[in-house]
Enzyme design. Structure first.
Site, mmCIF file in Angstrom:
data_model
loop_
_atom_site.group_PDB
_atom_site.id
_atom_site.type_symbol
_atom_site.label_atom_id
_atom_site.label_comp_id
_atom_site.label_asym_id
_atom_site.label_seq_id
_atom_site.Cartn_x
_atom_site.Cartn_y
_atom_site.Cartn_z
ATOM 1 N N GLY A 12 0.748 -1.096 -0.050
ATOM 2 C CA GLY A 12 0.033 0.002 0.010
ATOM 3 C C GLY A 12 0.676 1.285 0.272
ATOM 4 N N ARG A 37 -1.169 -1.295 -5.942
ATOM 5 C CA ARG A 37 -2.044 -1.566 -7.062
ATOM 6 C C ARG A 37 -1.528 -0.426 -7.979
ATOM 7 N NH1 ARG A 37 -7.178 -0.723 -6.101
ATOM 8 N NH2 ARG A 37 -6.920 0.351 -4.266
ATOM 9 N N ARG A 38 -1.461 0.614 -7.678
ATOM 10 C CA ARG A 38 -1.420 1.998 -8.624
ATOM 11 C C ARG A 38 0.008 2.139 -8.682
ATOM 12 N NH1 ARG A 38 -5.472 5.624 -5.563
ATOM 13 N NH2 ARG A 38 -4.086 5.149 -3.910
ATOM 14 N N ASP A 59 -1.383 -6.355 -6.044
ATOM 15 C CA ASP A 59 -2.638 -6.328 -5.426
ATOM 16 C C ASP A 59 -2.525 -7.447 -4.410
ATOM 17 O OD1 ASP A 59 -5.301 -6.558 -4.371
ATOM 18 O OD2 ASP A 59 -6.364 -6.469 -6.539
ATOM 19 N N TYR A 152 -14.640 -3.544 9.642
ATOM 20 C CA TYR A 152 -13.550 -2.843 9.796
ATOM 21 C C TYR A 152 -12.713 -3.211 10.786
ATOM 22 C CZ TYR A 152 -9.803 0.450 10.038
ATOM 23 O OH TYR A 152 -8.698 1.188 10.019
ATOM 24 N N GLY A 183 -4.965 5.710 15.783
ATOM 25 C CA GLY A 183 -6.318 6.554 15.901
ATOM 26 C C GLY A 183 -6.457 7.314 14.865
ATOM 27 N N LEU A 184 -7.253 8.396 14.829
ATOM 28 C CA LEU A 184 -7.679 9.359 13.644
ATOM 29 C C LEU A 184 -6.276 9.852 13.162
ATOM 30 C CD1 LEU A 184 -10.156 10.797 12.905
ATOM 31 C CD2 LEU A 184 -9.603 12.816 14.425
ATOM 32 N N THR A 188 -4.684 11.540 4.197
ATOM 33 C CA THR A 188 -4.860 10.305 3.475
ATOM 34 C C THR A 188 -5.977 9.940 2.760
ATOM 35 O OG1 THR A 188 -5.563 8.572 5.161
ATOM 36 C CG2 THR A 188 -3.288 8.995 5.414
ATOM 37 N N GLU A 189 -6.062 8.897 1.978
ATOM 38 C CA GLU A 189 -7.260 8.744 1.281
ATOM 39 C C GLU A 189 -8.423 7.969 2.163
ATOM 40 O OE1 GLU A 189 -6.168 6.792 -2.407
ATOM 41 O OE2 GLU A 189 -5.279 8.466 -3.201
#
Length: 255
Positions: A12, A37-38, A59, A152, A183-184, A188-189
């Site tokens: 990732g 993946r990208r 992937d 999740y 945590g939070l 990022t995406e």
């Protein structure tokens, strides 16, 4: 970094935590296999650090592709010292009774199955060499449930328990295992993916808050890996100061 030049394999690695982690190791002189993946998103990383970074299109959900990627690593990247299992995602925030099963499948396939595929592919080499470190990216969602976190949070609980069980299996091998549980975290995406590309919803998550950054998480990962060989950091849990614990909810009848 002195002596042995480390090789890190980061999944990732195209954006967010993964890109920051790959950059942190590369900046410290490590060779880095940056898997994502990208692959187009890895161009800047490869350009910045040159031949010490190997972009790898992968992937992690594809079991055969993971095995082939590890088997096909060039000789200078083949002896992986640190596997950072970062690839993962959250999809949706609906209650379980309304959730999209495709979202659930994607989270299980990436967060759980992809993680174990990578670990299984790289662990034999680490054990044979008598050194190595598996660092799994978990989440505080593994320990603190919240509405809509359903699968999740469950996948991240899997990551924590798998990490602990790896420690038991690897007893006496010299291979270390760490679970990093942020945590939070912003920048990022993560929330954009969770909300199916809705940028406004994603931005609202971080409104008025200083969240953790990708660099904060990367520093924790790098710190765990930088400890002396006899030291194993089992679990790191980190949150922004702005995030703390809430009381249990109580539902009250109104009639």
């Amino acid at each position: 970094m002195t002596g042995h030049q480390k090789t890190a394999f980061v999944t990732g690695a195209s954006t967010g935590f993964g890109a920051a982690i790959a950059r942190r190791f590369a900046a410290d002189g490590a060779r880095v296999v940056a898997a994502a993946r990208r692959i187009d998103k890895l161009a800047a990383l490869a350009e910045e650090f040159g031949p010490t970074v190997l972009p790898l299109q992968l992937d992690v959900r594809d079991r055969a592709a993971v095995a082939a990627a590890v088997d096909g690593l060039p000789a200078e990247f083949a002896d992986v010292d640190v596997l950072v299992n970062n690839a993962g995602l959250a999809k949706g925030l609906s209650p379980a009774q309304q959730a999209d099963l495709d979202d659930w499948d994607q989270m299980v396939d990436t967060n759980c199955k992809g993680l174990v595929y990578c670990a299984r592919a790289l662990l034999p080499g680490m054990v044979a060499r008598g050194r190595g470190h598996v660092i799994n990216l978990g989440s505080i969602a593994a320990n603190y449930p919240y509405p809509g976190g359903n699968v999740y949070g469950a996948t991240k609980a899997f990551v924590r328990q798998f990490s602990l069980n790896l420690r038991a299996d690897l007893h006496g091998t010299g291979v270390r295992v760490t679970c990093v549980e942020p945590g939070l975290a912003g920048g990022t995406e993560f929330s954009v993916v969770r909300f199916q590309g809705d940028q406004d919803k994603a931005d609202a998550v971080y409104s008025g808050v200083q969240p953790l950054t990708a660099d904060d998480v990367a520093e924790s990962v790098h710190w765990a890996a930088a400890q002396p060989a006899h030291v194993n950091i089992n679990i790191i849990e980190l949150t922004p100061v702005a995030q703390s614990f809430a009381p249990l909810r109580v539902h009250r009848d109104t009639d």
